[in-house]
Design an enzyme around this catalytic site. Sequence first.
Site, PDB file in Angstrom:
ATOM      1  N   ASP A 252     -14.301  -6.161   6.103  1.00  0.00           N
ATOM      2  CA  ASP A 252     -15.241  -7.259   6.322  1.00  0.00           C
ATOM      3  C   ASP A 252     -15.430  -8.090   5.051  1.00  0.00           C
ATOM      4  O   ASP A 252     -15.606  -7.536   3.953  1.00  0.00           O
ATOM      5  CB  ASP A 252     -16.583  -6.624   6.737  1.00  0.00           C
ATOM      6  CG  ASP A 252     -17.573  -7.622   7.275  1.00  0.00           C
ATOM      7  OD1 ASP A 252     -17.273  -8.245   8.305  1.00  0.00           O
ATOM      8  OD2 ASP A 252     -18.652  -7.768   6.669  1.00  0.00           O
ATOM      9  N   GLU A 304      -1.517   7.694   0.346  1.00  0.00           N
ATOM     10  CA  GLU A 304      -1.547   9.156   0.208  1.00  0.00           C
ATOM     11  C   GLU A 304      -1.532   9.834   1.576  1.00  0.00           C
ATOM     12  O   GLU A 304      -1.265  11.028   1.682  1.00  0.00           O
ATOM     13  CB  GLU A 304      -2.834   9.588  -0.499  1.00  0.00           C
ATOM     14  CG  GLU A 304      -2.835   9.339  -1.985  1.00  0.00           C
ATOM     15  CD  GLU A 304      -4.191   9.732  -2.558  1.00  0.00           C
ATOM     16  OE1 GLU A 304      -4.832  10.667  -2.032  1.00  0.00           O
ATOM     17  OE2 GLU A 304      -4.616   9.066  -3.517  1.00  0.00           O
TER      18      GLU A 304
END
Length: 598
Positions: A252, A304
């Site tokens: 956002d 990751e």
Amino acid sequence: MHNGNASTFRDFIVMMERMSQTEELPTATPHEIHARFQDPTHESSTSAEWWRRSVIYQIYPRSFRDTTSNGIGDLPGITAELHHVADLGVDAVWLSPFFASPQKDAGYDVSDYRAVDPIFGNLQDFDDLITEANRLEVKILVDLVPNHCSDEHALFRQALVSPKGSAAREFFIFRDGRGEDGQLPPNNWLSHFGGSAWTRITEPDGTKGQYYLHLFDSSQPDFNWDNPAVGDEFESVLRFWLDRGAGGFRVDVAHALVKAPGLPDWNGRADGADSPGYPFADAPMFGQSAVHDVYRRWRAVCEEYDGERVLCAEANVHPIEAMADWVRPDEMHQSFNFPFLHTGWDGKALKAIITRSLKAFDAVGAPTTWVLSNHDVPRHATRLGAVAPSPRDGDGLGPDDIQPDLHLGLARARAATLFMLGLPGGAYLYQGEELGLGDNTMLDPEYRQDPSFARTNGERLGRDGCRVPLPWDSSSASLGFSDSEASWLPQPQEWASLTREAQTADPHSTLNFYKEALRLRSAHQLGLGDLNWLEDTNTSSLLGFENSEILVVLNLGTEPVVLPAGEVLLASSSSALDAATSALLNPNSAVWISLHHA
Ligand code: GLC
């Protein structure tokens, strides 16, 4: 039989035949399209990365499906109906915020980033949703709100009871006021929702105190991203949802986190709406270079994890070339293309922004995305049905405004969608557009909840019109949205015939049209294709391109056009093509034609 101008019955028949012909055929010779192409604007991508060609469906949880009869949608409702979304053929769902929140800005005011708001359910409901999404092979993207939180967030509460200059205040942007008694705000910035972007607090000792910055509502204090502790907190939030199986994040207000040192005055409106040209070029609250470090760190975190977790920026920056900075190889994966959304029914303007977008995103190796509707703008079926200029700069319609032409709006919306889904790159859909829904343009003031309505004393109507709960079937007064008649916003009357159930049974429905468009888009790998503009469609009323041997033509004009030979794969409606020959594309229509065997 008697007719004043026809002396015999035969003359009368001939005259009637002529009249009916002139009604069906254009008076002028229709424009003929030839399959000749310009130099490629965009060359195909060979990458297998899913987000380069994805279709992502936005679910607005409070308006999707209510299972608790309180008139507000919830996570179990999403889990129960997710198979309908998967059936459409989308890759992922982006969920607007469902976190703990006082709901002053419909959940974009978060009081706890690691909790589900009780109106939507609990963490177990989120886990169940992920299980169902995995079963259906649909990814779930979470809406992250890092620019600001709620004034009920524990960190902000702590800041309010802590002294000026304390570590607790450093999480937010507190400043002394200007003027002798600090009676003036620290600078002249305006809130995106109207009024000042600063609110003065009462200090713990009861005296009038400092101000805090809020680019949005006063209930949404901005975080201080110069403070490394804020970055650490958000990395932990990111991991919290990634660990639970989130496929990534829609971020956002991704352009606003970092503010220019010294917070200098600026004379533009916070959303840039009143600044011509490049509104954000010099804005001290947007596009500061340090904001990119935040996303480099988040990209590394996403990498990751397995399964290509993605980041998509809501970065409302102009021009589009500047927006491409958010999707450089080590930053986000995608960014919403708002300039495309805001381009109206104008072929030349659309061609220009599409060409520019592809060039800008190609230059950084990122896919371009396309979007026509979301929870912040009038739906495209409403915008494109406008018969008068938007009275409030696109800020929604009310009962006193000239109402859109629903028939025209739907025809154009389906055509615009078919055109958009033919473009290479990623596409975003907003819940309900697959049903052809427009806004509720007749909402009375008592229903309006968007903070911009109250903050501008009703001068701006706000975004409630595009957030109305979905119609599922005829089982309840809320059209199956809830088991009860409750619906936090009333649904327009005409939605009774637009329920998902009714449209499933109708082969010509908007729903079945969306399904077919998405099926063909995937089968022909249009998301990964080339874009070659047709040579003779560079006009405001006609647009065409070729992608993966499919010709996409959009007729924005008032006359039919003659199509080149080829097999029609899909037309935007059952009246898009001339019934007799299929060789004419009618106004407000679009078509996909296979050039393969032509
Ligand atoms: C984004 C959201 C919008 C919200 C605002 C403040 O623009 O899409 O709905 O009001 O941010 O969080």
